[in-house]
Design an enzyme around this catalytic site. Sequence first.
Site, PDB file in Angstrom:
ATOM      1  N   LYS A 140       1.093  -1.296   0.026  1.00  0.00           N
ATOM      2  CA  LYS A 140      -0.048  -0.312  -0.009  1.00  0.00           C
ATOM      3  C   LYS A 140       1.328   1.491  -0.011  1.00  0.00           C
ATOM      4  O   LYS A 140       0.176   2.167  -0.535  1.00  0.00           O
ATOM      5  CB  LYS A 140      -0.915   0.054   1.131  1.00  0.00           C
ATOM      6  CG  LYS A 140      -2.060  -0.894   0.797  1.00  0.00           C
ATOM      7  CD  LYS A 140      -2.697  -0.834   2.375  1.00  0.00           C
ATOM      8  CE  LYS A 140      -4.092  -2.072   2.130  1.00  0.00           C
ATOM      9  NZ  LYS A 140      -4.652  -2.199   3.175  1.00  0.00           N
ATOM     10  N   GLN A 195      -5.377  -0.913  10.052  1.00  0.00           N
ATOM     11  CA  GLN A 195      -4.985  -2.612   8.981  1.00  0.00           C
ATOM     12  C   GLN A 195      -5.987  -3.136  10.253  1.00  0.00           C
ATOM     13  O   GLN A 195      -5.313  -3.122  11.519  1.00  0.00           O
ATOM     14  CB  GLN A 195      -3.611  -2.840   9.493  1.00  0.00           C
ATOM     15  CG  GLN A 195      -3.166  -4.337   8.504  1.00  0.00           C
ATOM     16  CD  GLN A 195      -3.584  -4.194   6.885  1.00  0.00           C
ATOM     17  OE1 GLN A 195      -3.128  -3.353   6.003  1.00  0.00           O
ATOM     18  NE2 GLN A 195      -4.761  -5.414   6.606  1.00  0.00           N
ATOM     19  N   ASP A 219     -11.095   2.604   3.641  1.00  0.00           N
ATOM     20  CA  ASP A 219     -11.714   1.651   3.717  1.00  0.00           C
ATOM     21  C   ASP A 219     -13.061   1.710   3.355  1.00  0.00           C
ATOM     22  O   ASP A 219     -13.317   0.670   3.757  1.00  0.00           O
ATOM     23  CB  ASP A 219     -11.055   0.950   4.461  1.00  0.00           C
ATOM     24  CG  ASP A 219      -9.977  -0.108   4.979  1.00  0.00           C
ATOM     25  OD1 ASP A 219      -9.807  -0.801   3.540  1.00  0.00           O
ATOM     26  OD2 ASP A 219      -9.703  -0.349   5.656  1.00  0.00           O
TER      27      ASP A 219
END
Length: 294
Positions: free
Chosen positions: A54, A98, A121
């Site tokens: 990422k 995460q 997200d």
Amino acid sequence: MSARIIDGKAIAAELRGKVTMEVHRLRRDRGIVPGLAVVLVGANPASEVYVGSKKKMTVDSGMRSFDYRLADTAGESELLALIQRLNGDPDVNGILVQLPLPAHINSQNVIAAIDPSKDVDGFHPMNAGRLATGLPALVPCTPFGCVILAKTVHASLEGLNAVVIGRSNIVGKPLAQLLSAENATVTIAHSRTRDLPAVCRGADLLFAAIGRAEMVNGDYIKQGATVIDVGINRVPGEGGKSRIVGDVMFADASAIAGAISPVPGGVGPMTIACLLVNTLRAASARAGLPLPAI
Ligand code: NAD
């Protein structure tokens, strides 16, 4: 007949190229450089790999990447304090925590603490609710990528029968919402579905987001259907090494399907590309600019 392979790697590279162009335009015309903050708690080897890719792709697209690492002993309050700080940081347009988090931290509390306009997200209840009610929202990256892949095969999904196996908050549910917004006729199947193969055989579009290695075989697939495999499962491979397989038995399925996404090289690369799209969108929306046409 053998199915057409949906090349997620190439489609994701093309999407990242478009993001890079838009990031360049934003910097040149408005002096804005989108920034993505990624927070990793503890040292989960799989998460380390995801966070590393990422970061690299964020920087490659011309955006700023901010890395935050907390020890696995960090408490929930420490993580919430960091999120508050990032919510207030004007250089940060996107915040990604995460998952999975260590068991002593309540993930829902953490997700709810993220400013919804920076929730790249798309997991915040505000964004989930906006998606469900048809309002503009930051949409979870994996389902977003799945729909883009399906649309490389079918210009329009209108009227197609779509079956989504899995009803999680991060994949199955938002995927069903997105497909419904595309005017597909959507069935959500799950662990309690009766005669799953028969349900799946009704699908023009079959999405497998189960988390069971190679569970979906040719018996689940209608001749000529499009199959998108979301699964990432680590199984024992040759010489004591492990290998990654999807939720679909690829060789079996590709003899019947019309098009199929492989694992690896299908949905996985799309997830990161869509994260970059979301960060760009968040930066544009926060600056009061129209969303880039990607
Ligand atoms: P999850 O465990 O939260 O949900 C799995 C879903 O599958 C559940 O809704 C359950 O009802 C259903 N299910 C379980 N067993 C079943 C069975 N025997 N028959 C029918 N349905 C069954 O998982 P998730 O987070 O939604 O992830 C699903 C898969 O997608 C996993 O393999 C995960 O690693 C993968 N994934 C991939 C990406 C990516 O970027 N490619 C991103 C997220 C998740």
